[in-house]
Design a protein around this motif. Sequence first.
Motif, PDB file in Angstrom:
ATOM      1  N   SER A   3      28.088  -7.809  -9.263  1.00  0.00           N
ATOM      2  CA  SER A   3      29.503  -8.077  -9.544  1.00  0.00           C
ATOM      3  C   SER A   3      30.296  -6.803  -9.794  1.00  0.00           C
ATOM      4  CB  SER A   3      29.635  -9.014 -10.750  1.00  0.00           C
ATOM      5  OG  SER A   3      29.499 -10.365 -10.369  1.00  0.00           O
ATOM      6  N   ALA A   4      29.661  -5.787 -10.404  1.00  0.00           N
ATOM      7  CA  ALA A   4      30.397  -4.551 -10.680  1.00  0.00           C
ATOM      8  C   ALA A   4      30.844  -3.897  -9.379  1.00  0.00           C
ATOM      9  CB  ALA A   4      29.522  -3.591 -11.497  1.00  0.00           C
ATOM     10  N   LEU A   5      29.951  -3.852  -8.394  1.00  0.00           N
ATOM     11  CA  LEU A   5      30.303  -3.259  -7.103  1.00  0.00           C
ATOM     12  C   LEU A   5      31.358  -4.099  -6.391  1.00  0.00           C
ATOM     13  CD1 LEU A   5      29.782  -1.099  -4.946  1.00  0.00           C
ATOM     14  CD2 LEU A   5      27.968  -2.563  -4.052  1.00  0.00           C
ATOM     15  N   LEU A   6      31.184  -5.413  -6.399  1.00  0.00           N
ATOM     16  CA  LEU A   6      32.156  -6.290  -5.758  1.00  0.00           C
ATOM     17  C   LEU A   6      33.526  -6.170  -6.429  1.00  0.00           C
ATOM     18  CD1 LEU A   6      29.859  -9.402  -5.297  1.00  0.00           C
ATOM     19  CD2 LEU A   6      30.743  -7.957  -3.456  1.00  0.00           C
ATOM     20  N   LEU A   7      33.527  -6.086  -7.758  1.00  0.00           N
ATOM     21  CA  LEU A   7      34.791  -5.932  -8.478  1.00  0.00           C
ATOM     22  C   LEU A   7      35.463  -4.609  -8.115  1.00  0.00           C
ATOM     23  CD1 LEU A   7      36.853  -6.801 -10.612  1.00  0.00           C
ATOM     24  CD2 LEU A   7      35.377  -5.748 -12.343  1.00  0.00           C
ATOM     25  N   ALA A   8      34.668  -3.551  -7.993  1.00  0.00           N
ATOM     26  CA  ALA A   8      35.244  -2.265  -7.601  1.00  0.00           C
ATOM     27  C   ALA A   8      35.923  -2.365  -6.239  1.00  0.00           C
ATOM     28  CB  ALA A   8      34.151  -1.194  -7.577  1.00  0.00           C
ATOM     29  N   GLY A   9      35.279  -3.076  -5.305  1.00  0.00           N
ATOM     30  CA  GLY A   9      35.892  -3.286  -4.003  1.00  0.00           C
ATOM     31  C   GLY A   9      37.173  -4.088  -4.097  1.00  0.00           C
ATOM     32  N   LEU A  10      37.163  -5.099  -4.968  1.00  0.00           N
ATOM     33  CA  LEU A  10      38.358  -5.931  -5.139  1.00  0.00           C
ATOM     34  C   LEU A  10      39.500  -5.124  -5.753  1.00  0.00           C
ATOM     35  CD1 LEU A  10      38.726  -8.927  -4.428  1.00  0.00           C
ATOM     36  CD2 LEU A  10      38.357  -9.463  -6.841  1.00  0.00           C
TER      37      LEU A  10
ATOM     38  N   ASN B  87      29.078 -14.572  -9.115  1.00  0.00           N
ATOM     39  CA  ASN B  87      29.806 -13.388  -8.669  1.00  0.00           C
ATOM     40  C   ASN B  87      31.266 -13.678  -8.346  1.00  0.00           C
ATOM     41  OD1 ASN B  87      27.756 -11.437  -8.927  1.00  0.00           O
ATOM     42  ND2 ASN B  87      26.813 -12.122  -7.025  1.00  0.00           N
ATOM     43  N   LEU B  88      31.618 -14.948  -8.199  1.00  0.00           N
ATOM     44  CA  LEU B  88      33.027 -15.304  -8.068  1.00  0.00           C
ATOM     45  C   LEU B  88      33.809 -14.977  -9.339  1.00  0.00           C
ATOM     46  CD1 LEU B  88      32.922 -18.752  -6.215  1.00  0.00           C
ATOM     47  CD2 LEU B  88      34.246 -16.747  -5.487  1.00  0.00           C
ATOM     48  N   LEU B  89      33.086 -14.749 -10.436  1.00  0.00           N
ATOM     49  CA  LEU B  89      33.709 -14.488 -11.735  1.00  0.00           C
ATOM     50  C   LEU B  89      33.656 -13.014 -12.096  1.00  0.00           C
ATOM     51  CD1 LEU B  89      32.132 -17.498 -13.680  1.00  0.00           C
ATOM     52  CD2 LEU B  89      34.240 -17.447 -12.326  1.00  0.00           C
ATOM     53  N   ALA B  90      33.528 -12.140 -11.105  1.00  0.00           N
ATOM     54  CA  ALA B  90      33.332 -10.712 -11.375  1.00  0.00           C
ATOM     55  C   ALA B  90      34.389 -10.128 -12.291  1.00  0.00           C
ATOM     56  CB  ALA B  90      33.290  -9.948 -10.054  1.00  0.00           C
ATOM     57  N   ASP B  91      35.625 -10.595 -12.176  1.00  0.00           N
ATOM     58  CA  ASP B  91      36.705 -10.035 -13.000  1.00  0.00           C
ATOM     59  C   ASP B  91      36.629 -10.480 -14.452  1.00  0.00           C
ATOM     60  OD1 ASP B  91      37.308 -12.621 -11.842  1.00  0.00           O
ATOM     61  OD2 ASP B  91      39.318 -12.434 -12.694  1.00  0.00           O
TER      62      ASP B  91
ATOM     63  N   ARG C 102      35.456   5.137 -16.721  1.00  0.00           N
ATOM     64  CA  ARG C 102      36.475   4.086 -16.750  1.00  0.00           C
ATOM     65  C   ARG C 102      35.839   2.734 -17.026  1.00  0.00           C
ATOM     66  NH1 ARG C 102      40.357   5.711 -11.569  1.00  0.00           N
ATOM     67  NH2 ARG C 102      41.046   7.731 -12.394  1.00  0.00           N
ATOM     68  N   GLU C 103      36.622   1.857 -17.615  1.00  0.00           N
ATOM     69  CA  GLU C 103      36.073   0.570 -18.028  1.00  0.00           C
ATOM     70  C   GLU C 103      37.045  -0.561 -17.704  1.00  0.00           C
ATOM     71  OE1 GLU C 103      35.535  -1.090 -22.367  1.00  0.00           O
ATOM     72  OE2 GLU C 103      33.898   0.305 -21.898  1.00  0.00           O
ATOM     73  N   TRP C 104      36.488  -1.624 -17.129  1.00  0.00           N
ATOM     74  CA  TRP C 104      37.242  -2.864 -16.916  1.00  0.00           C
ATOM     75  C   TRP C 104      36.868  -3.796 -18.062  1.00  0.00           C
ATOM     76  CZ3 TRP C 104      40.975  -4.945 -13.905  1.00  0.00           C
ATOM     77  CH2 TRP C 104      41.071  -6.336 -13.846  1.00  0.00           C
ATOM     78  N   THR C 105      37.869  -4.183 -18.864  1.00  0.00           N
ATOM     79  CA  THR C 105      37.568  -4.940 -20.082  1.00  0.00           C
ATOM     80  C   THR C 105      38.422  -6.192 -20.161  1.00  0.00           C
ATOM     81  OG1 THR C 105      37.171  -2.821 -21.175  1.00  0.00           O
ATOM     82  CG2 THR C 105      37.235  -4.755 -22.574  1.00  0.00           C
ATOM     83  N   PRO C 106      37.960  -7.303 -19.584  1.00  0.00           N
ATOM     84  CA  PRO C 106      38.699  -8.563 -19.717  1.00  0.00           C
ATOM     85  C   PRO C 106      38.515  -9.138 -21.116  1.00  0.00           C
ATOM     86  CG  PRO C 106      36.668  -8.930 -18.521  1.00  0.00           C
ATOM     87  CD  PRO C 106      36.743  -7.457 -18.771  1.00  0.00           C
ATOM     88  N   PRO C 107      39.473  -9.881 -21.609  1.00  0.00           N
ATOM     89  CA  PRO C 107      39.354 -10.455 -22.951  1.00  0.00           C
ATOM     90  C   PRO C 107      38.203 -11.459 -23.030  1.00  0.00           C
ATOM     91  CG  PRO C 107      41.273 -11.348 -21.807  1.00  0.00           C
ATOM     92  CD  PRO C 107      40.762 -10.232 -20.965  1.00  0.00           C
ATOM     93  N   GLY C 108      37.453 -11.403 -24.124  1.00  0.00           N
ATOM     94  CA  GLY C 108      36.393 -12.372 -24.378  1.00  0.00           C
ATOM     95  C   GLY C 108      35.184 -12.254 -23.483  1.00  0.00           C
ATOM     96  N   ALA C 109      34.971 -11.106 -22.850  1.00  0.00           N
ATOM     97  CA  ALA C 109      33.838 -10.951 -21.928  1.00  0.00           C
ATOM     98  C   ALA C 109      32.511 -11.098 -22.667  1.00  0.00           C
ATOM     99  CB  ALA C 109      33.909  -9.603 -21.241  1.00  0.00           C
ATOM    100  N   ARG C 110      31.610 -11.922 -22.108  1.00  0.00           N
ATOM    101  CA  ARG C 110      30.280 -12.132 -22.679  1.00  0.00           C
ATOM    102  C   ARG C 110      29.235 -11.209 -22.065  1.00  0.00           C
ATOM    103  NH1 ARG C 110      29.269 -17.533 -24.777  1.00  0.00           N
ATOM    104  NH2 ARG C 110      31.223 -18.659 -25.037  1.00  0.00           N
TER     105      ARG C 110
ATOM    106  N   ARG D 277      40.211   2.100  -9.807  1.00  0.00           N
ATOM    107  CA  ARG D 277      41.493   2.139 -10.535  1.00  0.00           C
ATOM    108  C   ARG D 277      41.575   0.898 -11.419  1.00  0.00           C
ATOM    109  NH1 ARG D 277      44.662   3.306  -4.848  1.00  0.00           N
ATOM    110  NH2 ARG D 277      43.329   5.018  -4.198  1.00  0.00           N
ATOM    111  N   VAL D 278      40.978   0.991 -12.583  1.00  0.00           N
ATOM    112  CA  VAL D 278      40.849  -0.191 -13.436  1.00  0.00           C
ATOM    113  C   VAL D 278      42.179  -0.634 -14.034  1.00  0.00           C
ATOM    114  CG1 VAL D 278      38.433   0.239 -13.988  1.00  0.00           C
ATOM    115  CG2 VAL D 278      40.208   1.270 -15.410  1.00  0.00           C
ATOM    116  N   ALA D 279      43.198   0.216 -13.976  1.00  0.00           N
ATOM    117  CA  ALA D 279      44.514  -0.186 -14.488  1.00  0.00           C
ATOM    118  C   ALA D 279      45.296  -1.010 -13.479  1.00  0.00           C
ATOM    119  CB  ALA D 279      45.322   1.052 -14.884  1.00  0.00           C
TER     120      ALA D 279
END
Length: 358
Positions: free
Chosen positions: A130-137, A160-164, A173-181, A194-196
């Motif tokens: 998911s990390a790689l797929l999210l980076a592509g997204l 993996n549909l929930l990568a975000d 750099r860090e992608w930090t969605p709220p409430g991530a488990r 570009r996580v922003a």
Amino acid sequence: MNQAEREARVRRAFAAQSKYCAQLGSPFTALLCATLGERLHAASGIEAAILDWSGDPAAEADSLPLRVAGALHALVRAGAAPALAALYPPAALPDPLALHAAASQALAAHGAHVAAFITRPPQTNEVGRSALLLAGLLQLAARYRKPIVLLELGASAGLNLLADRYRCQFGDREWTPPGARLTLTPRWQGPEPRVATPLAIMRRRGCDLSPIDLSDAAERERLLAYAWPDQTERLARLEAAIETARQKPPVVERMEASRWLEIQLAEPSPPNALTVVWHSIFWGYVDPAHRQRITDLLRLAGDAATPSQPLAWLRMEIEGGSNPTVAASLRVTLWPNGEETLLARAHPHGAVVEWLAA
């Protein structure tokens, strides 16, 4: 093909799978596959049925060795094979003869369970990807600045549909969605995503020939049984992803991928949205006719794409090469112009990423 030829082919499949597991950091599963491949007995019930497998047992086809390994792990996790469980991690790597004896005993005692388990293909739904797929997204989101319709082929349980929704560490750099488990921390090399970038997924859905229903405890256990028992971090990731998905399950429909994609692409695209079709370690399990059909459908849809309604085909698939640590690639094809870009090379489970795109 006669029985002797089928048996020889099955033994070769177990030997090959053993090598793959060793390369991917699972010495226990490598030993189990090697031991079974050498010592499965053609005169013994379920072992005879395994050796007489009528399909293609290879990793890129039916993946018979992983089916059998998953069936045994399921027995261990359920407490149904204590002698075998005593040899599983965290115990030290066992003697091959002792492992074979315990595995053979479990196979004999639970032949009906194993026979039923191996009728269905493996479903790993490796969430480390998911990390790689999210980076592509994120790369696509930065380019197009549009809401996304996300379509996944071979989605399994849809994790993996929930990568975000997972926290991902990309170098500094860090992608930090709220409430991530779940937190994913691949060993990142090269430029960082570009996580922003704003990322809005307006619709997400997938398909699979045999999707995992996460509302069913037995189905959840089946998915966990396919995680290799000496890779405890993978198991922990999978458990956290399952809990994430159960909060708001993704839609995964039971359907052959090319037929499903045809239906999805026939739907009118939302105005000013980017459609992303993605898959990961899926292509090798699809027969050539369906691969061609998927490719043709995407090219046809690409011909109809416009700057305001673009289409992206994002895929993480095995390409091989001399370094098994980064044997997978992440590629994207973009329409309306049809340009293709190699974005990254990566470990098949997503543990290592060499990001190549600017």
